[in-house]
Motif scaffolding. Structure first.
Motif, mmCIF file in Angstrom:
data_model
loop_
_atom_site.group_PDB
_atom_site.id
_atom_site.type_symbol
_atom_site.label_atom_id
_atom_site.label_comp_id
_atom_site.label_asym_id
_atom_site.label_seq_id
_atom_site.Cartn_x
_atom_site.Cartn_y
_atom_site.Cartn_z
ATOM 1 N N THR A 209 0.844 -1.212 0.000
ATOM 2 C CA THR A 209 0.000 0.000 0.000
ATOM 3 C C THR A 209 0.874 1.255 0.000
ATOM 4 N N ILE A 210 1.883 1.246 0.895
ATOM 5 C CA ILE A 210 2.784 2.405 0.988
ATOM 6 C C ILE A 210 3.583 2.563 -0.302
ATOM 7 N N VAL A 211 4.020 1.433 -0.868
ATOM 8 C CA VAL A 211 4.777 1.500 -2.126
ATOM 9 C C VAL A 211 3.911 2.141 -3.214
ATOM 10 N N ALA A 212 2.642 1.734 -3.264
ATOM 11 C CA ALA A 212 1.731 2.308 -4.270
ATOM 12 C C ALA A 212 1.582 3.815 -4.063
ATOM 13 N N CYS A 213 1.517 4.233 -2.808
ATOM 14 C CA CYS A 213 1.402 5.676 -2.528
ATOM 15 C C CYS A 213 2.634 6.422 -3.036
ATOM 16 N N TYR A 214 3.824 5.869 -2.793
ATOM 17 C CA TYR A 214 5.055 6.519 -3.280
ATOM 18 C C TYR A 214 5.091 6.534 -4.812
ATOM 19 N N ILE A 215 4.652 5.437 -5.408
ATOM 20 C CA ILE A 215 4.609 5.400 -6.885
ATOM 21 C C ILE A 215 3.675 6.508 -7.378
ATOM 22 N N GLY A 216 2.511 6.629 -6.734
ATOM 23 C CA GLY A 216 1.544 7.661 -7.128
ATOM 24 C C GLY A 216 2.140 9.048 -7.032
ATOM 25 N N THR A 217 2.906 9.290 -5.982
ATOM 26 C CA THR A 217 3.550 10.601 -5.813
ATOM 27 C C THR A 217 4.627 10.806 -6.875
ATOM 28 N N ALA A 218 5.439 9.772 -7.084
ATOM 29 C CA ALA A 218 6.535 9.885 -8.064
ATOM 30 C C ALA A 218 5.980 10.158 -9.464
ATOM 31 N N LEU A 219 4.837 9.526 -9.788
ATOM 32 C CA LEU A 219 4.264 9.702 -11.136
ATOM 33 C C LEU A 219 3.891 11.157 -11.414
ATOM 34 N N GLN A 220 3.616 11.924 -10.342
ATOM 35 C CA GLN A 220 3.248 13.333 -10.547
ATOM 36 C C GLN A 220 4.389 14.151 -11.137
ATOM 37 N N ALA A 276 10.040 3.334 -15.938
ATOM 38 C CA ALA A 276 11.276 3.504 -15.169
ATOM 39 C C ALA A 276 10.974 3.874 -13.715
ATOM 40 N N LEU A 277 10.080 4.823 -13.512
ATOM 41 C CA LEU A 277 9.770 5.278 -12.150
ATOM 42 C C LEU A 277 9.126 4.173 -11.317
ATOM 43 N N VAL A 278 8.199 3.462 -11.911
ATOM 44 C CA VAL A 278 7.462 2.436 -11.166
ATOM 45 C C VAL A 278 8.412 1.324 -10.715
ATOM 46 N N ILE A 279 9.231 0.845 -11.663
ATOM 47 C CA ILE A 279 10.153 -0.246 -11.332
ATOM 48 C C ILE A 279 11.145 0.190 -10.249
ATOM 49 N N ALA A 280 11.739 1.376 -10.444
ATOM 50 C CA ALA A 280 12.753 1.848 -9.491
ATOM 51 C C ALA A 280 12.133 2.140 -8.123
ATOM 52 N N GLN A 281 10.958 2.740 -8.150
ATOM 53 C CA GLN A 281 10.301 3.088 -6.894
ATOM 54 C C GLN A 281 9.975 1.821 -6.086
ATOM 55 N N ALA A 282 9.435 0.792 -6.768
ATOM 56 C CA ALA A 282 9.108 -0.461 -6.080
ATOM 57 C C ALA A 282 10.376 -1.109 -5.535
ATOM 58 N N GLU A 283 11.404 -1.155 -6.375
ATOM 59 C CA GLU A 283 12.658 -1.785 -5.950
ATOM 60 C C GLU A 283 13.253 -1.102 -4.726
ATOM 61 N N SER A 284 13.124 0.223 -4.687
ATOM 62 C CA SER A 284 13.716 0.974 -3.572
ATOM 63 C C SER A 284 13.094 0.581 -2.232
ATOM 64 N N PHE A 285 11.922 -0.034 -2.278
ATOM 65 C CA PHE A 285 11.265 -0.497 -1.039
ATOM 66 C C PHE A 285 11.377 -2.011 -0.876
ATOM 67 N N ALA A 287 10.064 -4.060 -2.931
ATOM 68 C CA ALA A 287 8.837 -4.647 -3.495
ATOM 69 C C ALA A 287 9.040 -4.890 -4.990
ATOM 70 N N LYS A 288 8.010 -5.468 -5.626
ATOM 71 C CA LYS A 288 8.065 -5.697 -7.073
ATOM 72 C C LYS A 288 6.848 -5.039 -7.711
ATOM 73 N N ALA A 289 7.048 -4.594 -8.928
ATOM 74 C CA ALA A 289 5.898 -4.039 -9.646
ATOM 75 C C ALA A 289 5.858 -4.614 -11.051
ATOM 76 N N VAL A 290 4.667 -5.052 -11.459
ATOM 77 C CA VAL A 290 4.478 -5.547 -12.825
ATOM 78 C C VAL A 290 3.569 -4.549 -13.545
ATOM 79 N N ILE A 291 4.039 -4.073 -14.701
ATOM 80 C CA ILE A 291 3.276 -3.073 -15.452
ATOM 81 C C ILE A 291 2.623 -3.743 -16.659
ATOM 82 N N THR A 292 1.317 -3.561 -16.808
ATOM 83 C CA THR A 292 0.621 -4.106 -17.979
ATOM 84 C C THR A 292 0.026 -2.955 -18.784
ATOM 85 N N HIS A 293 0.372 -2.941 -20.076
ATOM 86 C CA HIS A 293 -0.223 -1.944 -20.968
ATOM 87 C C HIS A 293 -1.524 -2.554 -21.485
#
Ligand SMILES: [Zn+2]
Ligand SMILES: [Zn+2]
Length: 390
Positions: A209-220, A276-285, A287-293
């Protein structure tokens, strides 16, 4: 001569208002437009068109060849409705609960039918006319499926046109924009995985949940720091789902994004930065993130020659005071963009649906297509066909 087209089409206005109401009462969602497609095909055959069915399941193409010229024009209408409960209160309100022509595709279909009938009766042109009735515009890929199914191999076109009504703009007036007129659209899902734990022992887990919040902030930072201030771009996080209870460190989170741009290079930049942001942000915590287009449609780009031609015909038909050029582009999207990618010599334009106080926007449950647009828009398709194939 142009005035005559309007007068000739006006004679059958009531018939086509009835057809519009009939389609409105029986809305069908993307790729399921069976009755609408039947109605279109039946009318076109009755008027002498060669009718082809089945592209993108419910697509219909009507072809009318007159004379010897090898020039070919394609005009496209979308035929699908939306999963919305209608509240317009109109006598022709949807009879199907939860389905609604809330974007006016009932109007677009009727306009093209009305023009098709006039053109078949008058046959005042030399060349081939393809009227293209496309399913599933609201899913933003019905147009792509028609192309993948062979639309332009079976029905080659030298020029293509499409139209959309727009509430808030003057009823029956025409709006044009050369170049990029509508945005690309990409839907992206991000699945964040961490490690679940008790909410009182966060050190034992990795909190998705926290990782998702940081990803959301980073995406801005993408639109504000990576995209040139002179370019338009949108990254919207429309959904974040994670967990249910206050005392749980969640193992997963799902984010859903809508990404828009008016330029295909900016579109690429957005998609690359998100990755790039999503992968790096997840890794920094840890965690893992899988992106689907999930899906995407390109920027809608109107060709210069076709747009100039379309503007000229509109001015002759309704007068320069009802024709607006250089309309600001919209960040909404439209899958006619796929057709323009294949046939860049084309133009997509808007017709005003009215700006009276209290008007409803498209996709609003109270919206209704303005029947006063049928005659000018159908006359416009007829004029464009006669002028291009003269
Ligand atoms: Zn729509
Ligand atoms: Zn629409």
């Amino acid at each position: 001569m142009m005035k005559n087209i309007i007068e000739a089409i006006k004679i059958s206005e009531n018939d086509f208002i009835n057809i519009r109401h009939q389609i409105h009462q029986h809305p069908e969602l993307g790729f399921d437009e069976k009755n609408t497609s039947d109605l279109v095909a039946q009318k076109l055959s009755q008027w002498g068109y060669e009718v082809h069915r089945g592209l993108a399941k419910t697509g219909v193409v009507g072809t009318l060849k007159v004379g010897n010229s090898d020039k070919r024009i394609g005009i496209r209408a979308d035929i699908d409705a939306l999963p919305i409960v209608e509240t317009s209160g109109k006598p022709w309100t949807s009879k199907i609960q939860g389905k609604f022509h809330g974007c006016g595709h009932d109007g677009h279909t009727t306009i093209l039918l009305c023009a098709a009938k006039y053109l078949a009766q008058t046959r005042n042109f030399d060349g081939t006319l393809h009227v293209i009735f496309q399913p599933a515009e609201e899913l933003l890929y019905g147009g792509k499926v028609m192309i993948d199914d062979g639309l332009f191999e079976l029905f080659p076109c030298d020029i293509i046109f499409g139209i959309h009504n727009m509430p808030g703009l003057k009823a029956g007036e025409f709006y044009f924009k050369e170049g990029a007129m509508m945005a690309s659209s990409d839907t992206i899902h991000i699945e964040v995985s961490g490690i679940g734990a008790h909410g009182a022992m966060p050190d034992k887990g990795i909190d998705a949940t926290i990782v998702a919040c940081y990803i959301g902030t980073a995406l801005q930072s993408i639109v504000s720091r990576n995209v040139s201030p002179s370019q338009a771009a949108v990254v919207t996080i429309g959904s974040i789902q994670s967990g249910d209870a206050p005392n749980v460190v969640n193992a997963s989170a799902l984010m859903k994004l809508s990404v828009r741009a008016l330029n295909n290079e900016v579109r690429e930049l957005l998609l690359n930065r998100i990755k790039a942001l999503v992968i790096a942000q997840a890794e920094s915590f840890g965690a893992k993130a899988v992106i689907t287009h999930v899906n995407g449609s390109p920027v809608l780009v109107n060709g210069k020659e076709a747009t100039d031609f379309a503007i000229e015909v509109a001015k002759e038909l309704v007068g320069a005071n009802k024709v607006h050029v250089n309309t600001p582009p919209l960040m909404g999207s439209e899958d006619f963009a796929f057709m323009l990618e294949k046939i860049p010599n084309g133009c997509y334009m808007m017709i005003g649906n009215g700006d009276e106080p209290g008007f409803c926007n498209v996709h609003n449950p109270g919206y209704d297509f303005n029947d006063n647009c049928i005659v000018p828009a159908a006359a416009y398709w007829a004029a464009i066909t006669e002028r291009y194939l003269r």
